[in-house]
Design an enzyme around this catalytic site. Structure first.
Site, short mmCIF file in Angstrom:
data_model
loop_
_atom_site.label_atom_id
_atom_site.label_comp_id
_atom_site.label_asym_id
_atom_site.label_seq_id
_atom_site.Cartn_x
_atom_site.Cartn_y
_atom_site.Cartn_z
N ASP A 28 0.77 -1.25 0.00
CA ASP A 28 0.00 0.00 0.00
C ASP A 28 0.80 1.30 0.00
O ASP A 28 0.39 2.26 -0.63
CB ASP A 28 -0.95 0.00 1.22
N CYS B 220 -14.23 10.60 -3.51
CA CYS B 220 -14.54 9.36 -2.78
C CYS B 220 -14.60 9.63 -1.27
O CYS B 220 -13.77 10.35 -0.71
CB CYS B 220 -13.46 8.33 -3.11
N CYS C 12 -21.74 -5.11 -4.62
CA CYS C 12 -21.22 -5.88 -5.76
C CYS C 12 -21.63 -7.36 -5.65
O CYS C 12 -21.35 -8.02 -4.66
CB CYS C 12 -19.69 -5.78 -5.80
C1 B12 Z 1 -4.70 6.29 -3.83
C2 B12 Z 1 -5.48 5.12 -3.31
C3 B12 Z 1 -6.80 5.35 -2.92
C4 B12 Z 1 -7.50 6.70 -3.15
C5 B12 Z 1 -7.88 6.81 -4.63
C6 B12 Z 1 -8.66 5.60 -5.16
C7 B12 Z 1 -8.37 5.23 -6.60
N1 B12 Z 1 -9.36 4.77 -7.27
O1 B12 Z 1 -7.27 5.31 -7.07
C8 B12 Z 1 -8.69 6.60 -2.15
C9 B12 Z 1 -8.29 7.21 -0.82
C10 B12 Z 1 -9.98 7.26 -2.60
C11 B12 Z 1 -8.80 5.08 -2.00
C12 B12 Z 1 -9.96 4.44 -1.62
C13 B12 Z 1 -10.07 3.06 -1.45
N2 B12 Z 1 -9.06 2.18 -1.45
CO1 B12 Z 1 -7.27 2.62 -2.01
N3 B12 Z 1 -5.52 2.85 -2.66
C14 B12 Z 1 -4.89 3.84 -3.21
C15 B12 Z 1 -3.46 3.43 -3.63
C16 B12 Z 1 -2.48 3.97 -2.59
C17 B12 Z 1 -3.06 3.88 -5.03
C18 B12 Z 1 -4.11 3.58 -6.11
C19 B12 Z 1 -3.76 4.21 -7.43
O2 B12 Z 1 -2.68 3.99 -7.96
N4 B12 Z 1 -4.69 5.02 -7.95
C20 B12 Z 1 -4.55 5.65 -9.24
C21 B12 Z 1 -5.52 4.98 -10.21
C22 B12 Z 1 -5.39 5.60 -11.59
O3 B12 Z 1 -5.10 3.65 -10.25
P1 B12 Z 1 -6.00 2.37 -9.88
O4 B12 Z 1 -7.33 2.77 -9.36
O5 B12 Z 1 -5.21 1.42 -9.04
O6 B12 Z 1 -6.20 1.75 -11.31
C23 B12 Z 1 -5.09 1.18 -11.99
C24 B12 Z 1 -5.38 -0.23 -12.43
O7 B12 Z 1 -6.47 -0.77 -11.79
C25 B12 Z 1 -5.48 -0.13 -13.92
N5 B12 Z 1 -6.83 -0.20 -14.44
C26 B12 Z 1 -7.96 0.25 -13.95
N6 B12 Z 1 -8.97 -0.02 -14.76
C27 B12 Z 1 -8.46 -0.65 -15.81
C28 B12 Z 1 -9.10 -1.12 -16.95
C29 B12 Z 1 -8.33 -1.68 -17.93
C30 B12 Z 1 -9.01 -2.17 -19.15
C31 B12 Z 1 -6.93 -1.79 -17.75
C32 B12 Z 1 -6.08 -2.40 -18.80
C33 B12 Z 1 -6.31 -1.33 -16.59
C34 B12 Z 1 -7.11 -0.75 -15.63
O8 B12 Z 1 -4.98 1.15 -14.33
C35 B12 Z 1 -4.83 1.99 -13.22
C36 B12 Z 1 -3.41 2.52 -13.20
O9 B12 Z 1 -3.22 3.51 -14.08
C37 B12 Z 1 -3.57 1.87 -3.60
C38 B12 Z 1 -2.29 1.13 -3.20
C39 B12 Z 1 -1.33 1.03 -4.35
N7 B12 Z 1 -0.08 1.36 -4.11
O10 B12 Z 1 -1.71 0.66 -5.45
C40 B12 Z 1 -4.73 1.62 -2.60
C41 B12 Z 1 -5.71 0.46 -2.92
C42 B12 Z 1 -6.07 0.56 -4.38
N8 B12 Z 1 -6.88 0.79 -2.12
C43 B12 Z 1 -7.48 -0.24 -1.64
C44 B12 Z 1 -8.69 -0.18 -0.90
C45 B12 Z 1 -9.09 -1.43 -0.12
C46 B12 Z 1 -9.48 0.98 -0.92
C47 B12 Z 1 -10.92 1.14 -0.40
C48 B12 Z 1 -11.83 -0.07 -0.64
C49 B12 Z 1 -10.84 1.48 1.12
C50 B12 Z 1 -12.17 1.79 1.79
N9 B12 Z 1 -13.01 0.81 2.06
O11 B12 Z 1 -12.45 2.92 2.09
C51 B12 Z 1 -11.40 2.39 -1.20
C52 B12 Z 1 -12.02 1.98 -2.54
C53 B12 Z 1 -12.33 3.14 -3.43
C54 B12 Z 1 -12.47 2.72 -4.89
N10 B12 Z 1 -13.68 2.40 -5.32
O12 B12 Z 1 -11.46 2.66 -5.61
C55 B12 Z 1 -6.78 -1.53 -2.04
C56 B12 Z 1 -7.59 -2.20 -3.17
C57 B12 Z 1 -7.87 -3.67 -3.02
C58 B12 Z 1 -8.68 -4.19 -4.18
N11 B12 Z 1 -9.32 -5.33 -4.00
O13 B12 Z 1 -8.73 -3.60 -5.23
C59 B12 Z 1 -5.36 -1.00 -2.45
C60 B12 Z 1 -4.68 -1.81 -3.55
C61 B12 Z 1 -4.50 -1.01 -1.16
C62 B12 Z 1 -3.97 -2.40 -0.81
N12 B12 Z 1 -2.66 -2.58 -0.88
O14 B12 Z 1 -4.69 -3.31 -0.52
N13 B12 Z 1 -7.64 4.46 -2.32
S1 SF4 Z 2 -19.03 3.89 -3.06
FE1 SF4 Z 2 -16.88 3.42 -3.56
S2 SF4 Z 2 -16.21 5.08 -4.91
FE2 SF4 Z 2 -18.13 5.73 -3.96
S3 SF4 Z 2 -17.49 6.92 -2.17
FE3 SF4 Z 2 -17.76 4.80 -1.47
S4 SF4 Z 2 -15.72 3.82 -1.67
FE4 SF4 Z 2 -15.70 5.75 -2.86
S1 SF4 Z 3 -20.03 -6.50 -10.82
FE1 SF4 Z 3 -21.39 -4.72 -10.74
S2 SF4 Z 3 -21.15 -3.87 -8.68
FE2 SF4 Z 3 -19.42 -5.26 -9.04
S3 SF4 Z 3 -17.81 -3.90 -9.81
FE3 SF4 Z 3 -18.84 -4.77 -11.60
S4 SF4 Z 3 -20.40 -3.23 -12.09
FE4 SF4 Z 3 -19.72 -2.78 -10.02
#
Ligand code: B12
Ligand code: SF4
Ligand code: SF4
Length: 311
Positions: A131, A212, A247
């Site tokens: 993380d 978020c 979900c």
């Molecule tokens: C910053 C961060 C946050 C921020 C921003 C969230 C976000 N969406 O990025 C905030 C504080 C809001 C947050 C919230 C949460 N987070 Co957070 N967060 C992070 C962190 C530190 C970085 C994520 C990141 O790089 N974000 C930037 C975006 C652009 O990247 P991304 O969402 O990861 O998406 C990448 C890939 O998934 C990929 N991708 C996405 N979609 C697609 C589609 C295709 C077709 C392709 C090819 C690729 C692709 O491309 C993106 C990279 O460019 C990671 C830890 C880490 N070092 O990765 C934890 C992490 C993502 N978080 C985690 C968790 C548990 C949460 C929460 C559930 C916590 C909670 N209950 O409150 C929420 C969920 C919110 C949500 N719906 O995403 C877990 C996710 C576990 C999982 N099963 O996915 C992580 C991995 C931490 C961990 N080590 O366990 N988080």
């Molecule tokens: S439902 Fe998911 S994306 Fe929306 S505020 Fe809550 S954690 Fe963030």
């Molecule tokens: S299965 Fe439905 S609720 Fe779960 S991540 Fe996909 S669209 Fe969202």
């Protein structure tokens, strides 16, 4: 070749014995498509005040720049779905924060895994991350075949849903690689998009971090939560689980077996009133080893006031 297979098998077995639920391995390389997604996300200020997300872009999209000689990225999933739920009157806290801080628990397990690898494989260069480092953990989980990124942005595992932490181990050893997870089982479902209280989930699997609830209640420091969010928090005090709770794939979640994640009573039972009555001293004692300490006492009090004035 024989040795590569043997090392891979050893790592996967050791990971399981140490308490990880799934382990997948990918070849270390620059993630071009993900880099573009991240760049766009940052360009639209979706990181809000999370400045650390804009730092170390080069390292974040390329593990070979983070660990010298890196050849493999080992991704580990750790289930945190609890067997106990909060009581009806309790202030809402995300499930990941029910027990002991996952950073501490998983860091120790990563260390143990690396140490077993030193013994079994020999002199290797490796680093474990959970993380807090510039690693695209969700992307690596997809690259390692562990699941797909859902419309809610979370990594979903077909067998057990999304209530997992993701940890990575980057090593300079060649291993046998799993296939990228090329499927996506969201289909026409839009439950998470429809349920998100702040409309933070955008098309094409983009989650606007700056909208978020998890960002506002945990990451936003020393600032007031904007008035535009009033009435939209659905009573979340720390984090938010809404897009995962709705979900359908989380019907397959199974309770975790990690003793360290056993919920602390206060999280299960504290009402808004109890949280309000809490002194800073008691907060520090009770939540000393909890992820909730990240918000600090002042952050929790701010969140409480925000929920109260939104009622
Ligand atoms: C910053 C961060 C946050 C921020 C921003 C969230 C976000 N969406 O990025 C905030 C504080 C809001 C947050 C919230 C949460 N987070 Co957070 N967060 C992070 C962190 C530190 C970085 C994520 C990141 O790089 N974000 C930037 C975006 C652009 O990247 P991304 O969402 O990861 O998406 C990448 C890939 O998934 C990929 N991708 C996405 N979609 C697609 C589609 C295709 C077709 C392709 C090819 C690729 C692709 O491309 C993106 C990279 O460019 C990671 C830890 C880490 N070092 O990765 C934890 C992490 C993502 N978080 C985690 C968790 C548990 C949460 C929460 C559930 C916590 C909670 N209950 O409150 C929420 C969920 C919110 C949500 N719906 O995403 C877990 C996710 C576990 C999982 N099963 O996915 C992580 C991995 C931490 C961990 N080590 O366990 N988080
Ligand atoms: S439902 Fe998911 S994306 Fe929306 S505020 Fe809550 S954690 Fe963030
Ligand atoms: S299965 Fe439905 S609720 Fe779960 S991540 Fe996909 S669209 Fe969202």
């Amino acid at each position: 070749m024989q040795q590569i297979l043997q090392y891979t098998q050893f790592i996967k077995q050791a990971a399981q014995q140490l308490g990880f639920d799934f382990c997948g391995i990918a070849k270390a390389k620059q993630l071009d498509e993900d880099a573009r997604r991240l760049e766009k996300w940052l360009g639209q200020n979706m990181n809000g005040s999370m400045q650390y997300m804009a730092n170390h872009f080069d390292l974040r999209v390329d593990p070979t720049k983070l660990v010298s000689g890196a050849k493999s990225v080992i991704t580990l999933l750790k289930n945190y779905y609890p067997s106990q739920q909060q009581t009806e009157d309790a202030a809402k806290v995300s499930k990941y924060a029910f027990g002991k801080d996952y950073h501490e628990v998983i860091r120790a397990q990563l260390k143990a895994l690396l140490s077993q690898m030193y013994t079994h494989i020999g002199e290797i260069n490796g680093r474990g991350f959970i993380d807090s480092a510039p690693v695209l953990e969700r992307s690596w989980a997809v690259q390692s075949g562990l699941g797909w990124v859902g419309k809610n942005g979370n990594l979903i595992n077909k067998q057990q849903g999304s209530f997992f932490f993701i940890a990575t181990l980057i090593v300079d050893v060649e291993l046998q690689y799993d296939d990228v997870y090329a499927k996506d089982f969201c289909g026409s479902c839009t439950r998470c998009i429809d349920a998100c209280p702040t409309e933070a989930i955008l098309p094409n699997k983009v989650v606007d971090g700056s909208k978020c609830i998890s960002y506002f209640t945990i990451e936003l420091k020393d600032q007031l939560i904007p008035d535009s969010m009033k009435g939209k928090f659905d009573d979340w005090l720390f984090g938010c689980d809404t897009c995962q709770d709705v979900c359908p794939w989380n019907r397959f979640s199974k309770p975790h077996h990690e003793a360290e994640f056993t919920p602390i009573n206060e999280v299960l039972n504290f009402s808004l009133k109890d949280w309000e009555m809490l002194t800073e001293e008691s907060f520090k004692t009770i939540f000393k080893n909890s992820p909730i300490k990240r918000s600090k006492y002042q952050g929790i009090q701010r969140n409480l006031q925000f929920i109260k004035t939104s009622l």
